[in-house]
Design an enzyme around this catalytic site. Structure first.
Site, short mmCIF file in Angstrom:
data_model
loop_
_atom_site.label_atom_id
_atom_site.label_comp_id
_atom_site.label_asym_id
_atom_site.label_seq_id
_atom_site.Cartn_x
_atom_site.Cartn_y
_atom_site.Cartn_z
NE ARG A 133 42.06 30.35 32.18
CZ ARG A 133 42.90 31.20 32.75
NH1 ARG A 133 43.77 31.86 32.01
NH2 ARG A 133 42.88 31.41 34.04
CD GLU B 64 39.15 34.34 42.40
OE1 GLU B 64 39.85 34.38 41.37
OE2 GLU B 64 38.61 33.29 42.79
#
Length: 172
Positions: free
Chosen positions: A61, A98
């Site tokens: 993105r 993460e």
């Protein structure tokens, strides 16, 4: 409502994607709205005006934002891609996410000393952006700053990036 507040209101949250416990921030409604996209791009590049030659967009993105930013600023565009997606990668860096690990690559299409603005959609733990900085500097570029659409403050990604200039448009 201000133009930036309206743009921020278009960012959605999708729980448990791509993994259980992760909340995915969906920027596609913002991208689909011409006024919100224009306002966001102008605000992302404003702190770095006239300081960069190219915008390096981080997959995936970040490409969308970087392309628009490069056009708005009259600058070039350099993609930073996931491993295995470039036909002639010059350098690669592994990093922690993460929810796992990944690797990014970049061509050596910039001349030494090229001033680079890094751009991504979300700053989470900071691993992707730290790796992108390492790639750019390893190939001779100078990172003048990083611009992200959204910073997830609780994940403290800023801590992984040190004192380098960082501009986050929105915070959660």
């Amino acid at each position: 409502m201000s133009d930036l507040a309206r743009a921020e209101s278009l960012i959605g949250s999708i729980p448990d994607y791509p993994e259980p416990g992760v909340i995915f921030r969906d920027i596609t409604p913002l991208l689909a709205d011409a006024a919100a996209l224009h306002t966001s791009i102008d605000a992302l590049i404003a702190p770095f005006a006239d300081e960069f030659d190219v915008v390096a967009g981080i997959e995936a993105r970040g490409f969308l934002l970087a392309g628009a930013a490069a056009i708005a600023a009259g600058a070039g565009l350099v993609p930073i891609r996931k491993a295995g997606k470039l036909p002639r990668p010059a350098a690669s860096v592994s990093y922690a996410l993460e929810y796992g690990t990944a690797e990014i690559e970049m061509h050596d299409d910039i001349a030494p000393g090229t001033r680079v603005l890094l751009m991504d959609d979300v700053l989470a733990t900071g691993g992707t952006i730290a790796a992108a900085r390492e790639l750019v500097t390893g190939l001779g570029g100078t990172v003048v700053g990083t611009a992200v659409l959204l910073e997830i403050d609780a994940l403290r990604g800023r801590d992984a990036l040190g004192d380098a200039p960082l501009h986050a448009l929105f915070h959660i």
